[in-house]
Write a protein that holds these residues in place. Structure first.
Motif, mmCIF file in Angstrom:
data_model
loop_
_atom_site.group_PDB
_atom_site.id
_atom_site.type_symbol
_atom_site.label_atom_id
_atom_site.label_comp_id
_atom_site.label_asym_id
_atom_site.label_seq_id
_atom_site.Cartn_x
_atom_site.Cartn_y
_atom_site.Cartn_z
ATOM 1 N N ASP A 191 0.813 -1.220 0.000
ATOM 2 C CA ASP A 191 0.000 0.000 0.000
ATOM 3 C C ASP A 191 0.842 1.263 0.000
ATOM 4 N N VAL A 192 2.128 1.094 0.217
ATOM 5 C CA VAL A 192 3.013 2.262 0.222
ATOM 6 C C VAL A 192 3.747 2.292 -1.106
ATOM 7 N N ALA A 193 3.391 3.273 -1.928
ATOM 8 C CA ALA A 193 4.031 3.339 -3.239
ATOM 9 C C ALA A 193 5.282 4.185 -3.149
ATOM 10 N N LEU B 261 8.872 5.632 -2.335
ATOM 11 C CA LEU B 261 9.629 5.651 -1.067
ATOM 12 C C LEU B 261 10.571 4.449 -0.950
ATOM 13 N N PRO C 103 4.944 16.981 5.506
ATOM 14 C CA PRO C 103 3.652 16.377 5.842
ATOM 15 C C PRO C 103 3.016 15.672 4.651
ATOM 16 N N GLY C 104 2.354 14.597 4.917
ATOM 17 C CA GLY C 104 1.598 13.905 3.869
ATOM 18 C C GLY C 104 2.419 13.014 2.974
ATOM 19 N N THR C 105 3.705 12.789 3.333
ATOM 20 C CA THR C 105 4.524 11.966 2.451
ATOM 21 C C THR C 105 4.426 10.490 2.808
ATOM 22 N N GLY C 106 3.622 10.164 3.778
ATOM 23 C CA GLY C 106 3.392 8.737 4.048
ATOM 24 C C GLY C 106 4.163 8.191 5.231
ATOM 25 N N LYS C 107 4.507 9.035 6.192
ATOM 26 C CA LYS C 107 5.282 8.557 7.346
ATOM 27 C C LYS C 107 4.420 7.643 8.230
ATOM 28 N N THR C 108 3.207 8.095 8.494
ATOM 29 C CA THR C 108 2.312 7.273 9.312
ATOM 30 C C THR C 108 2.013 5.966 8.593
ATOM 31 N N LEU C 109 1.782 6.101 7.300
ATOM 32 C CA LEU C 109 1.467 4.925 6.486
ATOM 33 C C LEU C 109 2.596 3.903 6.560
ATOM 34 N N ILE D 123 2.104 6.175 -6.859
ATOM 35 C CA ILE D 123 1.132 6.547 -5.825
ATOM 36 C C ILE D 123 -0.248 6.723 -6.459
ATOM 37 N N HIS E 109 -3.902 4.818 -5.565
ATOM 38 C CA HIS E 109 -5.156 5.489 -5.225
ATOM 39 C C HIS E 109 -6.192 5.460 -6.347
ATOM 40 N N GLY F 153 2.144 12.416 -1.229
ATOM 41 C CA GLY F 153 1.247 11.265 -1.361
ATOM 42 C C GLY F 153 -0.171 11.623 -0.936
ATOM 43 N N ALA F 154 -0.265 12.405 0.150
ATOM 44 C CA ALA F 154 -1.595 12.779 0.647
ATOM 45 C C ALA F 154 -2.303 13.674 -0.375
HETATM 46 P P1 ADP Z 1 2.394 11.832 7.139
HETATM 47 O O1 ADP Z 1 2.324 10.953 8.322
HETATM 48 O O2 ADP Z 1 3.729 11.822 6.474
HETATM 49 O O3 ADP Z 1 1.899 13.222 7.338
HETATM 50 P P2 ADP Z 1 0.438 10.025 6.124
HETATM 51 O O4 ADP Z 1 1.171 8.765 6.256
HETATM 52 O O5 ADP Z 1 -0.569 10.332 7.164
HETATM 53 O O6 ADP Z 1 1.442 11.227 6.034
HETATM 54 O O7 ADP Z 1 -0.220 10.065 4.697
HETATM 55 C C1 ADP Z 1 -1.500 10.515 4.465
HETATM 56 C C2 ADP Z 1 -2.144 9.752 3.346
HETATM 57 O O8 ADP Z 1 -1.496 10.014 2.115
HETATM 58 C C3 ADP Z 1 -2.075 8.274 3.508
HETATM 59 O O9 ADP Z 1 -3.134 7.791 4.268
HETATM 60 C C4 ADP Z 1 -2.132 7.774 2.079
HETATM 61 O O10 ADP Z 1 -3.475 7.684 1.633
HETATM 62 C C5 ADP Z 1 -1.467 8.864 1.299
HETATM 63 N N1 ADP Z 1 -0.062 8.539 0.992
HETATM 64 C C6 ADP Z 1 1.016 9.223 1.392
HETATM 65 N N2 ADP Z 1 2.152 8.685 0.906
HETATM 66 C C7 ADP Z 1 1.792 7.606 0.200
HETATM 67 C C8 ADP Z 1 2.514 6.609 -0.525
HETATM 68 N N3 ADP Z 1 3.837 6.634 -0.628
HETATM 69 N N4 ADP Z 1 1.801 5.642 -1.124
HETATM 70 C C9 ADP Z 1 0.471 5.611 -1.025
HETATM 71 N N5 ADP Z 1 -0.266 6.511 -0.358
HETATM 72 C C10 ADP Z 1 0.361 7.509 0.252
#
Ligand code: ADP
Length: 649
Positions: A193-195, A197, A234-240, A371, A375, A399-400
């Motif tokens: 699910d993580v594209a 990176l 922000p939004g680059t997928g760190k939590t993901l 990515i 989605h 990504g977000a």
């Molecule tokens: P961060 O923690 O870096 O602020 P998130 O991990 O919360 O960002 O990412 C927010 C959303 O963006 C994720 O739920 C996902 O839908 C999308 N997203 C971000 N990076 C990616 C990725 N590399 N591949 C797929 N989806 C991504």
């Protein structure tokens, strides 16, 4: 969602908190003022003797264990003592109280006194020992009342703070960690699910391996790292990514945000940290994810008292201690995310704590395609959909943002009653995410519209004619978000920017203002945003990048962020003056160059403005028709990225 189980409806007794306060206060007031008339007066034993002998006393009660006597005066004689009560004679007995020493022999004394009176006038004497229940109760009731009040007050406070902070248990849970726990089988996110990176994924894969077969590493005497820091915008997928690690390793996942530790009560942050680690150790092996760790992990200030936040520092100290305290082989791995690794406390980054930093960058062209692919699953696409085109038109998107574009495109298509989502829906979604919602209803006078068209045409013309400026993609005068019009660029994805590129960029930024000067003869307020960016760039060139001859190769940039609170400048007044001069010179140079370009190509520029006024949106092709192919266009090479999608308003 809905709970269908039949539940007995609880009888609801709703007592407002303020009512409880009022009742408590009334109770206390009653205790203090429940005396009608005045209070008994203190009297010396000698005076009481005189009263006795005068035949004024009706009754005496002596409490032996308290060495205290209570005197009741005969009703017909009480007036005599009115002065002693200040006119306020007690309605209830006793009227006087006297205290005596331990050697007082009540029986003997009272007997002697009564013997001096005629037999029928003897005072009634009661001698007793008192079990003081009330005194005991006083000790219990008052603290109890205080406790009850305190409890209600904090409960109210907790509720005001959003409830979540203290949890449903109110005050007694305030020191508990507020982290969320996802049990191991409930996490469905995996690396698929993580594209993109790639680098980051490779590093975290190692962590998955640590969690899966720790023995492989510990057998050789190695220590498993305790934590890794995910650094990126922000939004680059760190939590993901962190979730995917937990999903892949099939371990529980605790997530908490750094700001959750910070509370108004002293010591709560530290206690939440302790609680979090305690819970994590119980669930080991597991992953603890702390989002926005900079909320607690910011460098501790050196000048305490001025800008320090003791509570935050205590929380950080506790975090450091806990990270040191747990055994590296305990199977707990801490992942933390931040977009400001530079401001974190150095102690947090040293080996044995967050000893690995994993950079999660904005995706490049190829990663964006991937990515999008993630989605686009589940979206119904029209035939004209072109993935590569879309990825090219979203430089600097995280990504977000991309996830947002896909969703927005689907909503736009639905709004237009389409059965499939086409390219235009995606482009509109991109525009909307960069610039905000179109505001066609905004009232703009024809004169203003003309002025906006000239302003935007100015940006467009200058950027088209300068080889190093960002390539233009489209220009619009449809108001969107806060902007009245916009020129959209597709910046090259580059890591380094040369001085020439910056200068050309600045020329196209000031292009709007210069165009207004040429056509209207006077400036307008429409260039505020451009001028702000221009000023920042110019000061950046002079004070950060060493691009001014007179200042030389000096940089006053502070990557540690520690100087943020300093009130003094790191340079002399003389240098400050020189900096201002240099910046002014730079802006003048840029202004003159832009003016030259626009006057030289005045006809083309006016034609463009007229076309813009007519069509409202024009594209690069229109500019090519007017000015010919763009110089230097062939040399653009999309490389890896940190470019922001840019637009000048
Ligand atoms: P961060 O923690 O870096 O602020 P998130 O991990 O919360 O960002 O990412 C927010 C959303 O963006 C994720 O739920 C996902 O839908 C999308 N997203 C971000 N990076 C990616 C990725 N590399 N591949 C797929 N989806 C991504």
């Amino acid at each position: 969602m809905a709970n269908n189980k039949k539940k007995k409806k609880p009888i609801k007794v709703s007592v407002g908190v303020s009512w409880i306060y009022i009742i408590l206060l009334l109770g206390i007031a009653w205790m203090f003022f429940n005396q009608s008339g005045g209070n008994p007066q203190k009297e010396e034993w000698a005076d009481v003797q005189a009263q006795w002998l005068a035949g004024d006393i009706k009754e005496i009660t002596f409490i032996r264990n308290e060495y205290e006597g209570h005197v009741t005066i005969k009703p017909e004689r009480i007036e005599k003592y009115s002065d002693k009560f200040g006119g306020n004679i007690p309605k209830k007995s006793p009227h006087f109280i006297f205290l005596v020493s331990g050697s007082f022999n009540a029986e003997e004394m009272f007997g002697q006194l009564n013997a001096q009176l005629p037999e029928n006038a003897a005072v009634k004497v009661v001698i007793e020992s008192k079990e003081n229940y009330w005194g005991f109760l006083e000790w219990i009731i008052f603290p109890l009342l205080l406790l009850v009040m305190w409890f209600f007050m904090f409960r109210g406070m907790n509720r005001n703070m959003g409830g979540g902070a203290g949890g449903p248990g109110g005050i007694f849970n305030v020191g508990k960690s507020t982290g969320k726990l996802a049990e191991k089988d409930s996490i469905k996110v995996t690396f698929k699910d993580v594209a993109g990176l790639y680098g980051a994924k490779e590093e975290v894969m190692e962590i998955v391996d640590f969690l899966k077969n720790p023995k492989k590493y510990t057998a050789l005497g190695g220590k498993i790292p305790k934590g890794a820091l995910l650094v990126g915008p922000p939004g680059t997928g760190k939590t993901l990514l962190a979730k995917a690690v937990a999903g892949e390793a099939n371990v529980p996942f605790f997530s908490i945000s750094g700001s959750d530790f910070v509370e108004m009560f002293v010591g709560v942050g530290a206690s939440r940290v302790r609680d979090l680690f305690r819970q994590a150790k119980e669930k080991s092996p597991c992953i603890v994810f702390i989002d926005e760790i900079d909320a607690v992990g910011r460098a501790r200030s050196k000048n305490a008292g001025f800008s320090s936040n003791d509570e935050r520092e205590n929380t950080l100290n506790q975090l450091l201690t806990e990270m040191d305290g747990f055994d590296s082989n305990s199977g707990v791995i801490i992942l933390a995310a931040t977009n400001r690794a530079d401001i974190l406390d150095k102690a947090l980054l040293r080996a044995g704590r967050f000893d690995r930093q994993i950079h999660v960058e904005l995706p490049d062209l190829k990663e964006r395609e991937e990515i999008f692919n993630v989605h686009l699953k589940g979206l119904k696409l029209a035939d004209d959909f072109n993935l590569e085109f879309l990825a090219k038109h979203t430089p600097g998107f995280s990504g977000a943002d991309i996830a947002n574009v896909c969703n927005e495109a689907a909503l736009t298509a639905a709004r237009r009653n389409k059965t499939l989502i086409d390219k235009q829906d995606f482009l509109d979604a991109v525009d909307r995410i960069i610039g905000g919602l179109e505001r066609k209803s905004k009232i703009i006078t024809p004169q203003e519209k003309k002025s906006i068209a000239h302003h935007e045409a100015g940006h467009a013309t200058v950027s088209w004619l300068l080889p190093n400026a960002n390539p233009l993609f489209k220009v619009t005068i449809v108001p969107r978000g806060q902007a009245l019009g916009a020129a959209w660029y597709l910046p090259e994805e580059r890591q380094l920017v040369t001085k020439d590129q910056m200068m050309d960029e600045m020329c196209s930024l000031i292009g709007g203002r210069v165009a207004e000067e040429i056509v209207n003869g006077q400036p307008s307020t429409g260039a505020l945003n451009d001028l702000e960016r221009l000023t920042k760039m110019a000061y950046g060139m002079v004070t950060f990048y060493g691009m001014s001859e007179k200042i030389g190769n000096l940089s006053f940039y502070d990557s540690t962020g520690a100087r943020g609170y300093d009130l003094t400048k790191p340079y002399s007044e003389k240098t400050a003056e020189l900096i201002d001069q240099e910046v002014k010179g730079l802006i003048n140079e840029i202004h003159d160059k832009t003016l030259r370009i626009l006057t030289e190509h005045r006809e083309g520029f006016l034609e463009l403005a007229a076309l813009l006024l007519d069509k409202e949106v024009i594209f690069a092709e229109d500019l090519e028709r007017i000015f010919g192919p763009r110089a230097g266009a062939a040399t653009q090479q999309p490389t890896e990225t940190v470019a922001e999608p840019s637009l000048s308003e």
